[in-house]
Design an enzyme around this catalytic site. Structure first.
Site, PDB file in Angstrom:
ATOM      1  N   LYS A  66      41.109  41.070  38.636  1.00  0.00           N
ATOM      2  CA  LYS A  66      40.848  39.652  38.345  1.00  0.00           C
ATOM      3  C   LYS A  66      40.287  39.578  36.941  1.00  0.00           C
ATOM      4  O   LYS A  66      39.639  40.518  36.470  1.00  0.00           O
ATOM      5  CB  LYS A  66      39.825  39.086  39.333  1.00  0.00           C
TER       6      LYS A  66
HETATM    7  N1  GLU Z   1      44.780  33.733  41.593  1.00  0.00           N
HETATM    8  C1  GLU Z   1      45.535  33.853  42.792  1.00  0.00           C
HETATM    9  C2  GLU Z   1      44.710  34.556  43.856  1.00  0.00           C
HETATM   10  O1  GLU Z   1      43.500  34.523  43.843  1.00  0.00           O
HETATM   11  C3  GLU Z   1      46.894  34.482  42.564  1.00  0.00           C
HETATM   12  C4  GLU Z   1      46.899  35.846  41.967  1.00  0.00           C
HETATM   13  C5  GLU Z   1      48.267  36.355  41.524  1.00  0.00           C
HETATM   14  O2  GLU Z   1      49.245  35.657  41.684  1.00  0.00           O
HETATM   15  O3  GLU Z   1      48.305  37.477  41.007  1.00  0.00           O
HETATM   16  O4  GLU Z   1      45.225  35.113  44.804  1.00  0.00           O
END
Ligand code: GLU
Length: 422
Positions: A107
């Site tokens: 993240k």
């Molecule tokens: N931000 C989204 C999540 O928390 C999607 C992450 C992604 O598509 O890599 O799952």
């Protein structure tokens, strides 16, 4: 295990340890997964419209790549910090493992409010962040995506910046460096609504299993951004109705139902649910106590707490957001017989369709929306089935613990087969 204080990562670790206990995860693997592999912090200057330079702090936390490339969104919010991003990164690892997506977990984020900068400043911030991350991200190494506060346009800027930093012969090959792009630049059909669509598929599976009538259900939705809005619209198409909604500026309610499409238009124009003419204004703190069948947090973490869990009247809390329920609140909900459909299942639609986008980019193809939706449904229903099975096998009630047990079993097998080098 290290003392992690009482922030969000401590919550994530407590959830992880419950799952690890259930499947008797060996200590060596437990200690590896208790920390992210890499914690990257970049401080980078950006020219603002005032003519001054402002230094921004960005993060990329790479939790695990044992199952595949690091994968996860980038969040733009003033409250982004290391503790939060570490928790969010670990949740990505479990999400992909649970859904059998060949990705690890990561993240990122930048600590600023995107609402408070001009569009061209935003572009410079995103591009400079991408440049600062440099070779720490890559199309088969670490693949960002949108999260709270970021959007497809931001992903296109990231992709373009990254592509322009590679050699000319590589440039066409690196589109999959980010997912969640616009359709025109290589995004996948259905990625925009994917998280909301996934929420719906998980709800359908749960409703089938428990005999819940989704077609007449009333929902409270916290947050009317990409996830909350899509969830509300899809629910409405299936006959359910949104009886209350909120965002950072206010909350509204109407027991006859708030039209999710009209509300989306309103938010598009005004930037908030506040002032929406066809519903009553309510105190944001009263949102959780609205008479409803489902409560769907679709915004930030730590929203359902010991202070408000007792007010919830719904039968089920559906975690469209990451980490919306505190540990204390979860215990209160369990005591009150309110089910929790866990984030690592319920909101996995985003990363699943990100995987589809990455596959399409790899093979220079475009799938159609029907295929995307069907494949997404199959994956989420399979994961939901496996949660039912393991609850029986281990004789546990918590769907979160069940989801962790599945994800961690898969990671355990891979660690055991690969070994720990050297
Ligand atoms: N931000 C989204 C999540 O928390 C999607 C992450 C992604 O598509 O890599 O799952």
């Amino acid at each position: 295990m290290a003392d992690e204080g009482n922030g969000l990562f401590a919550t994530a670790l407590a959830q992880f340890n419950r799952g690890a206990d259930l499947i008797e995860l060996p200590d060596s693997i437990r200690s590896i997964l208790s920390q992210p592999k890499n914690e990257i912090i970049v401080n980078f200057p950006v020219l603002m419209n005032t003519g001054e330079y402002q230094v921004f702090r960005g993060y990329r936390i790479q939790h695990s790549n044992i199952m595949g490339p690091y994968k996860g969104g980038v969040r733009f919010h003033q409250a982004v910090d290391l503790d939060e991003v570490k928790a969010l990164a670990s949740w990505m690892t479990w999400k992909s493992a649970l859904c059998e997506i060949p990705f690890g977990g990561a993240k990122g984020g930048i600590a600023f409010s995107p609402r408070d900068v001009e569009p061209e400043e935003l572009e410079r911030i995103v591009r400079r962040f991408t440049h600062a991350l440099g070779a720490n991200i890559g199309p088969d190494h670490d693949i960002p995506a949108p999260d709270l506060g970021s959007n497809p346009q931001a992903m296109v800027w990231m992709m373009d910046t990254y592509a322009n930093s590679t050699g000319a012969t590589e440039r066409q090959n690196v589109k999959r460096i980010v997912t969640g792009k616009t359709l025109e630049t290589g995004g996948s059909p259905g990625r925009d609504k994917a998280t909301g669509q996934g929420v719906m598929f998980c709800l359908q599976h749960w409703a089938d299993e428990t005999g819940f009538d989704l077609s007449s259900a009333r929902a409270v939705i916290q947050g009317w951004g990409n996830v909350g809005g899509a969830t509300g619209r899809i629910l409405q198409v299936h006959g359910a109705r949104v009886v209350a909604a909120s965002d950072h500026l206010g909350a509204i309610a109407d027991e006859d139902g708030i039209d999710a499409f009209d509300l989306t238009d309103w938010v598009g124009e005004h930037g908030t649910v506040s002032g929406f003419p066809n519903a009553d204004w309510i105190e944001p703190a009263d949102l959780w106590g609205v008479d409803a069948d489902m409560v769907i947090p679709a915004a930030l973490e730590n929203q359902i707490t010991a202070d408000n869990a007792g007010q919830i009247k719904a039968k089920v809390v559906v975690e469209a957001a990451n980490g919306p329920t505190t540990l204390e609140a979860e215990a209160i909900l369990a005591d009150r017989g309110i089910e929790v459909l866990p984030d690592i299942l319920v909101n996995a639609g985003g990363v699943i369709v990100s995987y589809f986008e990455w596959l399409q980019n790899r093979s220079a193809q475009t799938w159609n929306l029907n295929d995307v939706d069907h494949k997404l449904r199959d994956i989420l229903w399979k994961a939901s089935d496996s949660i039912c099975e393991i609850r029986e096998e281990l004789d546990i009630a918590s769907r979160r613990d069940a989801a962790y047990a599945i994800a961690l079993r898969r990671l355990k097998v891979v660690y055991e087969q690969r070994g720990i080098f050297p």
